[in-house]
Design a protein around this motif. Structure first.
Motif, mmCIF file in Angstrom:
data_model
loop_
_atom_site.group_PDB
_atom_site.id
_atom_site.type_symbol
_atom_site.label_atom_id
_atom_site.label_comp_id
_atom_site.label_asym_id
_atom_site.label_seq_id
_atom_site.Cartn_x
_atom_site.Cartn_y
_atom_site.Cartn_z
ATOM 1 N N ASN A 59 56.524 27.098 37.760
ATOM 2 C CA ASN A 59 56.594 25.830 37.037
ATOM 3 C C ASN A 59 55.930 24.705 37.825
ATOM 4 O O ASN A 59 55.239 23.852 37.257
ATOM 5 C CB ASN A 59 58.051 25.476 36.738
ATOM 6 C CG ASN A 59 58.718 26.492 35.822
ATOM 7 O OD1 ASN A 59 58.036 27.178 35.043
ATOM 8 N ND2 ASN A 59 60.025 26.615 35.906
ATOM 9 N N ALA A 60 56.148 24.703 39.136
ATOM 10 C CA ALA A 60 55.532 23.669 39.973
ATOM 11 C C ALA A 60 54.008 23.794 39.948
ATOM 12 O O ALA A 60 53.293 22.787 39.847
ATOM 13 C CB ALA A 60 56.057 23.773 41.407
ATOM 14 N N VAL A 61 53.507 25.029 40.033
ATOM 15 C CA VAL A 61 52.054 25.248 39.988
ATOM 16 C C VAL A 61 51.490 24.814 38.642
ATOM 17 O O VAL A 61 50.445 24.143 38.564
ATOM 18 C CB VAL A 61 51.721 26.723 40.266
ATOM 19 C CG1 VAL A 61 50.254 27.012 39.972
ATOM 20 C CG2 VAL A 61 52.045 27.066 41.705
ATOM 21 N N ASN A 62 52.178 25.174 37.553
ATOM 22 C CA ASN A 62 51.710 24.812 36.216
ATOM 23 C C ASN A 62 51.666 23.295 36.029
ATOM 24 O O ASN A 62 50.798 22.776 35.310
ATOM 25 C CB ASN A 62 52.616 25.429 35.151
ATOM 26 C CG ASN A 62 52.391 26.917 34.997
ATOM 27 O OD1 ASN A 62 51.263 27.394 35.067
ATOM 28 N ND2 ASN A 62 53.471 27.670 34.805
ATOM 29 N N LEU A 113 56.833 27.644 27.806
ATOM 30 C CA LEU A 113 57.331 26.802 28.896
ATOM 31 C C LEU A 113 56.189 26.413 29.835
ATOM 32 O O LEU A 113 56.125 25.276 30.323
ATOM 33 C CB LEU A 113 58.430 27.530 29.667
ATOM 34 C CG LEU A 113 59.092 26.734 30.803
ATOM 35 C CD1 LEU A 113 59.786 25.496 30.259
ATOM 36 C CD2 LEU A 113 60.089 27.605 31.566
ATOM 37 N N ASP A 114 55.267 27.352 30.082
ATOM 38 C CA ASP A 114 54.103 27.032 30.897
ATOM 39 C C ASP A 114 53.286 25.916 30.257
ATOM 40 O O ASP A 114 52.803 25.004 30.948
ATOM 41 C CB ASP A 114 53.227 28.272 31.073
ATOM 42 C CG ASP A 114 53.861 29.309 31.978
ATOM 43 O OD1 ASP A 114 54.903 28.999 32.594
ATOM 44 O OD2 ASP A 114 53.327 30.434 32.055
ATOM 45 N N MET A 115 53.134 25.967 28.939
ATOM 46 C CA MET A 115 52.399 24.919 28.248
ATOM 47 C C MET A 115 53.086 23.571 28.385
ATOM 48 O O MET A 115 52.418 22.538 28.550
ATOM 49 C CB MET A 115 52.227 25.285 26.764
ATOM 50 C CG MET A 115 51.277 26.428 26.501
ATOM 51 S SD MET A 115 50.983 26.684 24.716
ATOM 52 C CE MET A 115 50.274 25.097 24.249
ATOM 53 N N LEU A 116 54.405 23.568 28.327
ATOM 54 C CA LEU A 116 55.133 22.309 28.476
ATOM 55 C C LEU A 116 54.918 21.712 29.864
ATOM 56 O O LEU A 116 54.708 20.501 30.002
ATOM 57 C CB LEU A 116 56.623 22.533 28.203
ATOM 58 C CG LEU A 116 57.004 22.859 26.754
ATOM 59 C CD1 LEU A 116 58.498 23.127 26.649
ATOM 60 C CD2 LEU A 116 56.604 21.709 25.835
ATOM 61 N N TYR A 117 54.967 22.555 30.897
ATOM 62 C CA TYR A 117 54.723 22.061 32.259
ATOM 63 C C TYR A 117 53.262 21.639 32.430
ATOM 64 O O TYR A 117 52.965 20.659 33.128
ATOM 65 C CB TYR A 117 55.102 23.120 33.280
ATOM 66 C CG TYR A 117 56.566 23.099 33.641
ATOM 67 C CD1 TYR A 117 57.052 22.225 34.607
ATOM 68 C CD2 TYR A 117 57.473 23.946 33.019
ATOM 69 C CE1 TYR A 117 58.399 22.196 34.938
ATOM 70 C CE2 TYR A 117 58.822 23.922 33.342
ATOM 71 C CZ TYR A 117 59.281 23.047 34.303
ATOM 72 O OH TYR A 117 60.622 23.013 34.631
ATOM 73 N N ASN A 118 52.350 22.389 31.804
ATOM 74 C CA ASN A 118 50.942 21.989 31.843
ATOM 75 C C ASN A 118 50.751 20.599 31.257
ATOM 76 O O ASN A 118 50.085 19.736 31.845
ATOM 77 C CB ASN A 118 50.082 22.988 31.072
ATOM 78 C CG ASN A 118 50.046 24.368 31.688
ATOM 79 O OD1 ASN A 118 49.746 25.343 31.021
ATOM 80 N ND2 ASN A 118 50.372 24.469 32.963
#
Length: 364
Positions: A59-62, A113-118
């Motif tokens: 999540n931090a990386v994304n 979820l990756d898209m949200l963090y992106n």
């Protein structure tokens, strides 16, 4: 003049956005093998219940990787609202395309979820870029670029490449200014063109370090606006490169491998290279550009002559991290390091070609 400056600022931002995009695509799809269709609905990942596949590191990386993308895209236009909306729209398109493509790789997981963090990272980056505070800071950065570097358009490419070079130093298993890497584990047999095989390895490794140091430092000095900035630029480049290696080693390597990025061969090459740089900077910038170009070509010769093969699996044993992202990061850094000499050669050739073009255009 104001419009020209704004246009040049926009180009710098676009270069940064392009490099960030390449980083995102490479790290998301590496190693680009094993493509297959699972048979599940293609847009199923958009409706996964949250949180899905939650890992703090991921999540931090994304979040972090999309922050500079949103920031750079938001600087691509003089209209703040338009550039902000454009940055979010393009970041969303990139994020969706990446997640959509990852479902065709068995080792990847597509996630909403990756898209949200992106998008959170892109939102923060774009918002910072259009805020008055960061606009003023960016303007100061641009003034520094105008003060310390030449005003040719090709210099913008050079500045971006200088930043990319420092990124290539973030793998602490690669020697400082090194272009070849000694593999760990059992000795590898090879045919030496010299009677003393250890001397051959020394010459190639130290020679690669020397040429890499010469190429990078002269690449910087070639684009400086005045000769009085040379000593300052070289000192800053060496200190920053050393700091990044120490930081990366302390963060990523196991204690027993902390000094893996330095050895006596590297020190020999650095000493010879520093002396050569000191001599060449006594001449004009065109001479420095030519020597930098030759040194870049020489580094590729050293890579060709190096007889030992690096094993990524063995090299990863030096690291304390066990995340899959570590392999992706090292692969990305290796990719940028292999691409950098060719890009730098093109920029230097562009600089050397400009006076020739001007002479042809001048009336006889």
């Amino acid at each position: 003049m104001h419009d020209v400056a704004n246009a040049q600022r926009s180009h710098v931002a676009q270069y940064t956005a392009l490099i960030t995009f390449v980083v995102i695509v490479f790290s998301s799809f590496y190693p680009f093998t094993g493509w297959a269709y699972s048979g599940r609905p293609l847009l199923e990942f958009l409706g996964y219940p949250l949180p899905y596949y939650f890992r703090l590191f991921d999540n931090a990386v994304n979040f972090l990787v999309y922050l500079p993308l949103g920031f750079a895209l938001a600087l691509s236009s003089r209209s703040r609202i338009l550039s902000w909306l454009l940055a979010l729209a393009l970041s969303l398109l990139v994020s969706f395309s990446v997640e959509f493509g990852q479902q065709f790789l068995p080792m990847r997981v597509s996630s909403n979820l990756d898209m949200l963090y992106n998008m959170a990272g892109a939102f923060v980056g774009a918002t910072l870029a259009v805020s008055p505070l960061f606009r003023r800071l960016w303007h100061r950065v641009w003034l520094k670029r105008q003060r310390y570097f030449r005003h040719e358009n090709v210099t913008d490419y050079a500045v971006v490449l200088i930043v990319v070079w420092f990124v290539t130093q973030l793998d602490p298993s690669v020697p400082l200014f090194g272009v070849v890497v000694r593999p760990i584990g059992l000795p590898q047999p090879f045919v030496s063109p010299m009677e003393n095989p250890m001397l051959f390895l020394l010459l190639v490794e130290a020679g690669g370090v020397m040429l890499n140091l010469v190429a990078f430092l002269l690449f910087i000095t070639t684009f400086l606006a005045a000769r009085r900035y040379v000593a300052r630029a070289i000192t800053l480049a060496l200190v920053l490169a050393w700091f990044l290696k120490v930081l990366a080693a302390g963060t990523l390597l196991k204690p027993m491998a902390f000094f893996e990025w330095i050895n006596q061969y590297v020190m020999t090459g650095l000493s010879a290279g520093f002396l050569l740089v000191w001599l060449v900077t006594r001449f004009g910038q065109r001479v420095q550009a030519v020597v930098a170009l030759l040194a870049l070509l020489g580094t590729q010769v050293m890579v060709f002559l190096w007889p030992l093969a690096r094993s990524d699996a063995d090299m990863l044993s030096l690291f304390r991290w066990h995340y899959g992202h570590l392999a992706n990061m090292n692969a990305l850094i290796a990719f940028l390091a292999q691409l950098w000499p060719y890009a730098a050669c093109l920029v230097l050739l562009g600089l050397l070609w400009q006076p020739v073009c001007r002479e042809k255009l001048e009336p006889q």
